[in-house]
Design a protein around this motif. Structure first.
Motif, short mmCIF file in Angstrom:
data_model
loop_
_atom_site.label_atom_id
_atom_site.label_comp_id
_atom_site.label_asym_id
_atom_site.label_seq_id
_atom_site.Cartn_x
_atom_site.Cartn_y
_atom_site.Cartn_z
N CYS A 66 3.18 58.57 -17.81
CA CYS A 66 2.57 59.29 -18.92
C CYS A 66 1.09 58.90 -18.98
CB CYS A 66 3.25 58.95 -20.24
SG CYS A 66 2.45 59.78 -21.64
N ARG A 121 -0.80 59.11 -21.38
CA ARG A 121 -1.17 58.62 -22.71
C ARG A 121 -0.47 57.31 -23.07
NH1 ARG A 121 -2.43 62.11 -26.65
NH2 ARG A 121 -0.55 61.76 -27.84
N CYS A 122 0.59 56.94 -22.31
CA CYS A 122 1.36 55.74 -22.66
C CYS A 122 1.54 54.86 -21.43
CB CYS A 122 2.75 56.10 -23.18
SG CYS A 122 2.74 57.20 -24.60
N CYS A 143 7.75 62.47 -21.85
CA CYS A 143 7.56 61.08 -22.28
C CYS A 143 8.42 60.84 -23.51
CB CYS A 143 6.09 60.82 -22.61
SG CYS A 143 5.83 59.15 -23.25
N CYS A 155 5.78 59.44 -26.58
CA CYS A 155 4.81 60.25 -27.31
C CYS A 155 5.18 61.73 -27.28
CB CYS A 155 3.41 60.07 -26.74
SG CYS A 155 3.16 60.85 -25.14
ZN LIG Z 1 3.61 59.22 -23.64
#
Ligand SMILES: [Zn+2]
Ligand SMILES: [Zn+2]
Length: 717
Positions: free
Chosen positions: A434, A436-437, A452, A455
């Motif tokens: 991911c 973002r994570c 994910c 998120c």
């Molecule tokens: Zn994520």
């Protein structure tokens, strides 16, 4: 002139003073509209004073006191104050979060009345009404026979005219007196537990009701509720999940005809939630049943508190005011001077330790309530010997086949949803991550997406490796969708039902699936922890556990406790009726003490070894903990804030230890980097005193883009 001291939902740990022409102690606990900056906010009056430190020129006048809610009681305010101090949040924030959303704003709430009655003028008007006023006549005639709920009266406009003319008035809904249908004979163990609890109905006493699955804890709750209601008191029942409310609500309504049972969860429509809250506050609700937020339900005649599945982590709120509803329930019972029952088959180690030390009274139930019903036989399948093919050992496959032959149901438990936890390129080592994570994107083949689980980000499945172009990408590991594929191939004629949060997301799906299971329309149930919690599947005689070993080696010291409880609960689904059940656990570590304890159905020895390990390692409940968390766009900024927070920490001697800032185990979530500082103390009081001082200095630190919070008694790291 008087000074109102008002709790507002503002991130500052203080009360706000306003001037009022007229006010008295009787206004404490009322909602009031006040100006704040150039906004209008609603707060709750917590003190009425004669003087203020605010200079006269800066003191502003309060708006109207809102009369849409009876004042919150002193007992309720004591609960909110305790939560604010213990969890280190402003009182206004705690009160605001506890109120239903419709009672948070500065505009008065006007709910439509629940029922109507006819007036003397209304009876007279029946004689003189114009012949063509059919709608009004119908309503008056209906009410001439007695008050009726609003839902029974058609035509809104006609009703409004009648109310305006004083021919009809709003009244409290009519109701019969609550009764209790006994319709069940308690076992000796149940009767003993009920007697112990009901003897304490006029005082505070905490009970830990530790009963094996199917020992009939719910009946114990019902009989105790009956005793509380019989004394004209209200009962509060907390469950960990919304999913568990309908069946308990149904049982309460069936067994207590005439009683008003009110369910409080976050899933309710706004007006409904406000209406139920007000019914509780008016003393009109006999039983309030709900998830963690219901611990704040206003109950002026509270007589009994029950927390079912008290070990469940869902009782801890994970954002905003991070309270434990179980712990607040115990405090609440203490303030109200009533008993509290914490029930579980696998109590939390905290509660178990309290029972051991005598702080809680332990009530153990070791027998299943149904005569002849036995605990399932638990067997370990050593996958080092009996190798699992596509996740399935020969022993488990044979056991499923024999259930199919006998027309019984099997349940296969795999606590990981999706198809595979990660997609991998064998050529260059790329993994679906991911952006973002700090986590992998999970492969979902049912709708062909990468997703994910932290998120919620979604992407299409790439046709080739984004790094090297290789088209041969591999699904690594196993989730429920993949196991579903395996089971479907192995047992092509069996009716298979996959039950996880993906397949039950649509409203009503899970209820429909439970119906299908009860009707025997499914032969193999495959699913995640949803299946482990509190539901009865009487035709299930086999539970297979796949891939549970990961939790044995997890860094989180609470992982074994959670795994034991999960496997114990899911194993308890087997053989609840007359047919004896069997549990097969596939593992590489059959000698592990956790599995050995499961084989022997021994919670107590398992809890003792866990407690001994925690004592040696210096973990809760032998120390008390809090964490200061910070999140920012970059890790260095989050850590820099924590360094400044450490530098600003008050003098603490040896009583409290503060550790260095470290990234959280999920170091990046939804594009934000997360780090934390752990505070530990042997004494809860010392930790609380330190946190109170520290948090006041934290509000004074310049945070920039960093968002921070304190989490007391954290369960996430
Ligand atoms: Zn994520
Ligand atoms: Zn590649």
């Amino acid at each position: 002139m008087k000074i109102l001291r008002v709790a507002l939902d503002v991130p500052l740990p203080k009360l706000f003073d306003y001037a009022a022409e007229e006010a008295s102690e009787g206004d404490i606990g009322c909602r009031v509209a006040v100006p704040f900056g150039n906004r209008s906010l609603a707060g709750v009056i917590v003190e009425v004073a004669a003087a203020t430190d605010v200079p006269a020129g800066k003191l502003r006048a309060a708006g109207p006191i809102l009369d849409d809610m009876p004042p919150l009681t002193r007992e309720w305010l004591a609960l909110a104050r305790f939560a604010a101090e213990y969890y280190q949040r402003p009182l206004g924030e705690v009160i605001h979060a506890a109120l239903p959303p419709r009672l948070r704003g500065p505009r008065p709430l006007r709910l439509p009345p629940a029922a109507y009655a006819i007036t003397v003028a209304g009876r007279a008007a029946l004689e003189t009404l114009r012949p063509r006023a059919h709608a009004r006549r119908a309503i008056l005639e209906r009410l001439a026979g007695g008050p009726a709920p609003a839902a029974a009266l058609a035509s809104g406009p006609a009703l409004r005219v009648l109310v305006r003319d004083g021919l009809v008035i709003a009244v409290a809904p009519p109701r019969a007196a609550a009764q209790f249908l006994e319709e069940y004979v308690l076992t000796p163990e149940q009767a003993w537990a009920v007697a112990a609890i009901t003897r304490a109905l006029d005082r505070y006493e905490p009970f830990l009701l530790a009963g094996v699955t199917s020992s009939g804890k719910t009946e114990v709750y019902l009989y105790c509720v009956a005793q509380a209601l019989g004394r004209g008191r209200q009962a509060l029942l907390l469950v960990p999940e919304i999913n568990l409310t309908p069946q308990l609500a149904e049982a309460l309504e069936r067994r207590f005809p005439g009683a008003r049972v009110v369910t409080l969860t976050s899933a309710l429509a706004a007006n409904e939630r406000a209406e139920r809250w007000l019914a509780a506050q008016a003393g009109d609700a006999d039983v309030v049943l709900g998830t963690r937020l219901a611990v704040f339900a206003p109950l002026p005649n509270l007589g009994l508190v029950v927390v079912d599945e008290e070990h469940d982590a869902s009782f801890k709120q994970q954002d905003g005011v991070r309270y434990s509803a179980r712990d607040l329930a115990v405090y609440r019972a203490h303030v109200a001077n009533v008993p509290v029952v914490l029930g579980s088959a696998t109590p939390s180690l905290e509660s178990w330790a309290h029972a051991r030390s005598g702080r809680y009274r332990l009530l153990e139930m070791s027998e299943r309530a149904r005569p002849g019903s036995r605990l399932p036989e638990v067997r370990l399948v050593d996958t080092g010997v009996d190798r699992a093919i596509d996740g399935l050992s020969a022993a488990l496959a044979d056991a499923i086949q024999s259930r199919l032959d006998r027309g019984e149901q099997s349940l296969v438990f795999l606590n990981r949803r999706g198809y595979a936890p990660v997609l991998v390129c064998g050529a260059c080592g790329w993994m679906s991550g991911c952006p973002r994570c700090a986590a992998h994107l999970v492969l979902h083949t049912a709708d062909r997406r990468l997703r994910c689980h932290h998120c919620g980000r979604e992407e299409p499945i790439p046709r080739h490796c984004p790094t090297c172009g290789n088209v041969d990408l591999t699904a690594f590991g196993r989730g429920t969708q993949r196991l579903e594929e395996t089971l479907a191939a192995r047992f092509p004629r069996a009716r298979l039902l996959r039950i996880d949060s993906d397949s039950t997301r649509a409203k009503g799906r899970w209820a429909a699936m439970r119906g299908a299971i009860a009707a025997g329309d499914a032969q193999i149930l495959l699913g995640t922890q949803i299946l482990a919690k509190g539901h009865d599947f009487p035709a299930v005689t086999l539970v297979g556990v796949v891939n549970a070993d990961a939790a044995l080696v997890a860094a989180d010291y609470r992982a074994p406790e959670r795994l034991f409880s999960q496997l114990y609960q899911v194993g308890g689904r087997a053989g609840r009726a007359q047919a004896p059940g069997e549990v097969l656990i596939q593992t590489r570590f059959p000698q592990h003490p956790l599995y050995q304890a499961l084989v022997r159905h021994q919670f107590a020895p398992f809890a003792e070894t866990q407690l001994a390990e925690r004592r040696d390692a210096g973990f809760p409940p032998f120390v008390h903990e809090a964490v200061l968390r910070a999140e920012s766009d970059t890790m260095p900024r989050a850590v820099a804030f924590l360094e400044r927070a450490l530098a600003a920490a008050p003098e603490r001697g040896e009583a409290v230890s503060l550790f260095d800032p470290v990234p959280m185990s999920l170091a990046r979530l939804a594009g934000r980097s997360r780090a934390q500082v752990l505070a530990q103390a042997r004494s809860r009081r010392a930790l609380q005193a330190f946190l109170g001082e520290w948090s006041r200095t934290l509000y004074g630190l310049r945070a920039g883009d960093v968002r921070w919070h304190l989490d007391v008694d954290p369960i996430e790291f």
